[in-house]
Motif scaffolding. Structure first.
Motif, PDB file in Angstrom:
ATOM      1  N   GLN A 106      16.853 -16.798 -12.649  1.00 48.43           N
ATOM      2  CA  GLN A 106      16.467 -15.825 -13.664  1.00 48.43           C
ATOM      3  C   GLN A 106      16.832 -14.397 -13.277  1.00 48.43           C
ATOM      4  O   GLN A 106      16.752 -13.491 -14.111  1.00 48.43           O
ATOM      5  CB  GLN A 106      14.959 -15.913 -13.923  1.00 48.43           C
ATOM      6  N   LEU A 107      17.236 -14.195 -12.036  1.00 49.82           N
ATOM      7  CA  LEU A 107      17.607 -12.858 -11.573  1.00 49.82           C
ATOM      8  C   LEU A 107      19.105 -12.592 -11.694  1.00 49.82           C
ATOM      9  O   LEU A 107      19.558 -11.490 -11.390  1.00 49.82           O
ATOM     10  CB  LEU A 107      17.179 -12.671 -10.111  1.00 49.82           C
ATOM     11  N   ILE A 108      19.876 -13.582 -12.108  1.00 50.44           N
ATOM     12  CA  ILE A 108      21.313 -13.391 -12.286  1.00 50.44           C
ATOM     13  C   ILE A 108      21.547 -12.644 -13.595  1.00 50.44           C
ATOM     14  O   ILE A 108      21.121 -13.108 -14.658  1.00 50.44           O
ATOM     15  CB  ILE A 108      22.058 -14.739 -12.302  1.00 50.44           C
ATOM     16  N   PRO A 109      22.218 -11.504 -13.571  1.00 46.27           N
ATOM     17  CA  PRO A 109      22.353 -10.677 -14.783  1.00 46.27           C
ATOM     18  C   PRO A 109      23.273 -11.250 -15.856  1.00 46.27           C
ATOM     19  O   PRO A 109      23.283 -10.746 -16.972  1.00 46.27           O
ATOM     20  CB  PRO A 109      22.921  -9.354 -14.243  1.00 46.27           C
ATOM     21  N   TRP A 110      24.074 -12.253 -15.536  1.00 44.04           N
ATOM     22  CA  TRP A 110      25.005 -12.806 -16.524  1.00 44.04           C
ATOM     23  C   TRP A 110      24.772 -14.312 -16.638  1.00 44.04           C
ATOM     24  O   TRP A 110      24.308 -14.957 -15.695  1.00 44.04           O
ATOM     25  CB  TRP A 110      26.460 -12.515 -16.141  1.00 44.04           C
ATOM     26  N   PRO A 111      25.119 -14.882 -17.778  1.00 41.80           N
ATOM     27  CA  PRO A 111      24.764 -16.285 -18.030  1.00 41.80           C
ATOM     28  C   PRO A 111      25.657 -17.312 -17.351  1.00 41.80           C
ATOM     29  O   PRO A 111      25.273 -18.474 -17.227  1.00 41.80           O
ATOM     30  CB  PRO A 111      24.882 -16.400 -19.557  1.00 41.80           C
ATOM     31  N   ALA A 146      18.392  -5.100 -14.928  1.00 43.51           N
ATOM     32  CA  ALA A 146      17.216  -4.778 -14.116  1.00 43.51           C
ATOM     33  C   ALA A 146      16.300  -3.774 -14.803  1.00 43.51           C
ATOM     34  O   ALA A 146      15.070  -3.915 -14.777  1.00 43.51           O
ATOM     35  CB  ALA A 146      17.660  -4.247 -12.757  1.00 43.51           C
ATOM     36  N   SER A 147      16.884  -2.758 -15.429  1.00 48.91           N
ATOM     37  CA  SER A 147      16.060  -1.726 -16.062  1.00 48.91           C
ATOM     38  C   SER A 147      15.358  -2.249 -17.309  1.00 48.91           C
ATOM     39  O   SER A 147      14.188  -1.930 -17.557  1.00 48.91           O
ATOM     40  CB  SER A 147      16.921  -0.511 -16.413  1.00 48.91           C
ATOM     41  N   ARG A 148      16.058  -3.062 -18.086  1.00 46.24           N
ATOM     42  CA  ARG A 148      15.465  -3.578 -19.321  1.00 46.24           C
ATOM     43  C   ARG A 148      14.284  -4.496 -19.032  1.00 46.24           C
ATOM     44  O   ARG A 148      13.317  -4.534 -19.804  1.00 46.24           O
ATOM     45  CB  ARG A 148      16.523  -4.320 -20.132  1.00 46.24           C
ATOM     46  N   ARG A 149      14.346  -5.207 -17.922  1.00 42.75           N
ATOM     47  CA  ARG A 149      13.271  -6.142 -17.568  1.00 42.75           C
ATOM     48  C   ARG A 149      12.282  -5.552 -16.569  1.00 42.75           C
ATOM     49  O   ARG A 149      11.374  -6.236 -16.120  1.00 42.75           O
ATOM     50  CB  ARG A 149      13.883  -7.434 -17.004  1.00 42.75           C
ATOM     51  N   GLY A 150      12.483  -4.286 -16.223  1.00 45.77           N
ATOM     52  CA  GLY A 150      11.565  -3.631 -15.302  1.00 45.77           C
ATOM     53  C   GLY A 150      11.534  -4.268 -13.929  1.00 45.77           C
ATOM     54  O   GLY A 150      10.469  -4.429 -13.326  1.00 45.77           O
ATOM     55  N   LEU A 151      12.710  -4.616 -13.409  1.00 44.31           N
ATOM     56  CA  LEU A 151      12.786  -5.358 -12.149  1.00 44.31           C
ATOM     57  C   LEU A 151      13.137  -4.483 -10.951  1.00 44.31           C
ATOM     58  O   LEU A 151      13.433  -5.007  -9.878  1.00 44.31           O
ATOM     59  CB  LEU A 151      13.821  -6.485 -12.276  1.00 44.31           C
ATOM     60  N   LYS A 211       7.044  -7.782 -10.204  1.00 43.77           N
ATOM     61  CA  LYS A 211       7.329  -8.937 -11.051  1.00 43.77           C
ATOM     62  C   LYS A 211       8.070 -10.039 -10.310  1.00 43.77           C
ATOM     63  O   LYS A 211       8.458 -11.037 -10.917  1.00 43.77           O
ATOM     64  CB  LYS A 211       8.131  -8.498 -12.275  1.00 43.77           C
ATOM     65  N   LEU A 212       8.294  -9.833  -9.031  1.00 43.77           N
ATOM     66  CA  LEU A 212       9.070 -10.806  -8.261  1.00 43.77           C
ATOM     67  C   LEU A 212       8.231 -11.470  -7.178  1.00 43.77           C
ATOM     68  O   LEU A 212       8.758 -11.966  -6.189  1.00 43.77           O
ATOM     69  CB  LEU A 212      10.286 -10.116  -7.625  1.00 43.77           C
ATOM     70  N   ASP A 213       6.922 -11.481  -7.377  1.00 43.62           N
ATOM     71  CA  ASP A 213       6.035 -12.021  -6.344  1.00 43.62           C
ATOM     72  C   ASP A 213       6.284 -13.499  -6.064  1.00 43.62           C
ATOM     73  O   ASP A 213       6.046 -13.975  -4.951  1.00 43.62           O
ATOM     74  CB  ASP A 213       4.570 -11.817  -6.751  1.00 43.62           C
ATOM     75  N   ARG A 214       6.759 -14.223  -7.064  1.00 43.36           N
ATOM     76  CA  ARG A 214       6.952 -15.661  -6.894  1.00 43.36           C
ATOM     77  C   ARG A 214       8.358 -16.005  -6.412  1.00 43.36           C
ATOM     78  O   ARG A 214       8.723 -17.172  -6.330  1.00 43.36           O
ATOM     79  CB  ARG A 214       6.652 -16.381  -8.212  1.00 43.36           C
ATOM     80  N   ILE A 215       9.137 -14.982  -6.112  1.00 45.53           N
ATOM     81  CA  ILE A 215      10.495 -15.180  -5.602  1.00 45.53           C
ATOM     82  C   ILE A 215      10.482 -14.965  -4.094  1.00 45.53           C
ATOM     83  O   ILE A 215       9.810 -14.065  -3.582  1.00 45.53           O
ATOM     84  CB  ILE A 215      11.477 -14.194  -6.268  1.00 45.53           C
ATOM     85  N   ASP A 216      11.232 -15.784  -3.369  1.00 42.54           N
ATOM     86  CA  ASP A 216      11.246 -15.667  -1.914  1.00 42.54           C
ATOM     87  C   ASP A 216      11.843 -14.332  -1.481  1.00 42.54           C
ATOM     88  O   ASP A 216      12.598 -13.689  -2.218  1.00 42.54           O
ATOM     89  CB  ASP A 216      12.041 -16.823  -1.295  1.00 42.54           C
ATOM     90  N   PHE A 217      11.509 -13.931  -0.268  1.00 46.63           N
ATOM     91  CA  PHE A 217      11.890 -12.610   0.236  1.00 46.63           C
ATOM     92  C   PHE A 217      13.404 -12.421   0.272  1.00 46.63           C
ATOM     93  O   PHE A 217      13.920 -11.357  -0.087  1.00 46.63           O
ATOM     94  CB  PHE A 217      11.307 -12.399   1.638  1.00 46.63           C
ATOM     95  N   VAL A 218      14.142 -13.439   0.711  1.00 45.64           N
ATOM     96  CA  VAL A 218      15.599 -13.315   0.825  1.00 45.64           C
ATOM     97  C   VAL A 218      16.223 -13.043  -0.541  1.00 45.64           C
ATOM     98  O   VAL A 218      17.099 -12.180  -0.688  1.00 45.64           O
ATOM     99  CB  VAL A 218      16.202 -14.582   1.460  1.00 45.64           C
ATOM    100  N   SER A 219      15.777 -13.754  -1.558  1.00 42.60           N
ATOM    101  CA  SER A 219      16.318 -13.551  -2.904  1.00 42.60           C
ATOM    102  C   SER A 219      15.940 -12.184  -3.448  1.00 42.60           C
ATOM    103  O   SER A 219      16.746 -11.526  -4.119  1.00 42.60           O
ATOM    104  CB  SER A 219      15.817 -14.656  -3.845  1.00 42.60           C
ATOM    105  N   ARG A 220      14.716 -11.745  -3.160  1.00 37.49           N
ATOM    106  CA  ARG A 220      14.308 -10.406  -3.603  1.00 37.49           C
ATOM    107  C   ARG A 220      15.176  -9.339  -2.944  1.00 37.49           C
ATOM    108  O   ARG A 220      15.605  -8.377  -3.591  1.00 37.49           O
ATOM    109  CB  ARG A 220      12.836 -10.153  -3.268  1.00 37.49           C
ATOM    110  N   ALA A 221      15.439  -9.519  -1.660  1.00 37.31           N
ATOM    111  CA  ALA A 221      16.273  -8.554  -0.942  1.00 37.31           C
ATOM    112  C   ALA A 221      17.700  -8.553  -1.484  1.00 37.31           C
ATOM    113  O   ALA A 221      18.317  -7.493  -1.643  1.00 37.31           O
ATOM    114  CB  ALA A 221      16.271  -8.879   0.551  1.00 37.31           C
TER     115      ALA A 221
END
Length: 289
Positions: free
Chosen positions: A9-14, A177-182, A187-197
């Motif tokens: 869900q964090l990938i900006p393109w489909p 990122a800006s449109r979804r407030g990311l 909003k990324l608490d359920r995502i692992d640290f490596v992916s958040r980074a």
């Protein structure tokens, strides 16, 4: 907005480059992809020193090419340099899109992947520009110019064009990122640290990239109004746009790490060889005119 619960869900393109059967198609690791980018950079950087030098080209061609002075062709030869890099991108995109055993329902078009590959870090132009800005008296050569000047003009203009094209995917990442407030991590608490980074690396690099556009625009205005010497403008541009090379690295590293098996191109070493060959041809053109 739905809660972010998966990395996808964090990938900006489909689109995604994914095999139908992961057991029969091993995906290159993040390290492998970045190493290919790095090797291409190193090879092109060192060859740029040789083939971007018109004295070397003049010797190799027995005086047919690489004549002293600034040829009028140098101001349009950037089309060949930028075109060759885009052609290499398109060829690699075609090899990826047409590879058998992949999920074609999510596969990007050749055009999409060609534009995405524009964000690949390129360093050869930086080396050539630095050499083109330094006085050259190599072997007594005092032809009222610089041995790398033509190649420097050509590759720098080509890089400006490619950087402008590269804005497309950077802008998509920033908008996503800006449109979804990311931009924050709440909003990324359920995502692992490596992916958040990795997501933070990608979006931060894209944001800074967009901000530097204002500096580039100011330099273009300065050039149009005051017509400074090539050396003056070159050093000014190098100090600002050279940052793009670092940002491209951060952007691509963040995306590749974030995407994981969602970006699984085959024969990536072959793609690296194609990038190197096409870039070297462009450098030789710069030294020849």
């Amino acid at each position: 907005m739905a809660e972010i619960t998966s990395t996808e869900q964090l990938i900006p393109w489909p689109w995604a480059v994914t095999p139908l059967d992961p057991d029969t198609h091993s995906c290159p690791s993040t390290t492998h992809i970045l190493v290919v980018f790095g090797v291409v950079n190193v090879i092109c950087a060192y060859i740029a020193i040789i083939l971007g030098n018109r004295t070397v080209i003049r010797w190799l061609t027995r005086g047919v090419f690489g004549q002293p002075g600034v040829s009028s062709w140098v101001y349009v030869s950037w089309i060949a340099s930028a075109g060759l890099i885009l052609a290499a991108n398109a060829l690699n995109a075609w090899l990826t899109v047409r590879a058998p055993g992949y999920d074609q329902s999510r596969m990007p078009t050749v055009g999409d992947l060609t534009l995405f590959y524009v964000s690949r870090p390129r360093i050869a132009w930086i080396w050539v520009l630095v050499l083109g800005l330094l006085p050259c008296h190599w072997r007594g050569n005092k032809d009222n110019g610089l041995d790398w000047r033509n190649a420097a003009i050509q590759t720098t203009v080509a890089e400006i064009v490619l950087q402008l094209i590269g804005v497309y995917y950077k802008a998509r990442a920033v908008h996503f990122a800006s449109r979804r407030g990311l931009y924050g991590e709440s909003k990324l608490d359920r995502i692992d640290f490596v992916s958040r980074a990795a997501f933070a690396m990608m979006t931060t690099a894209a944001t800074v990239y967009m901000c530097i556009l204002a500096v580039i625009a100011a330099l273009l205005f300065y050039w149009l109004k005051y017509k400074p010497k090539f050396r003056t403008l070159g050093w000014m541009y190098l100090c600002t746009a050279g940052t793009y090379w670092i940002l491209d690295w951060v952007f691509m590293a963040g995306y590749v790490k974030l995407a994981g098996d969602l970006f699984c191109p085959q024969q990536f070493a072959l793609q690296g060889a194609i990038w190197a060959i096409f870039t070297i041809i462009g450098l030789a053109i710069g030294g020849a005119i």
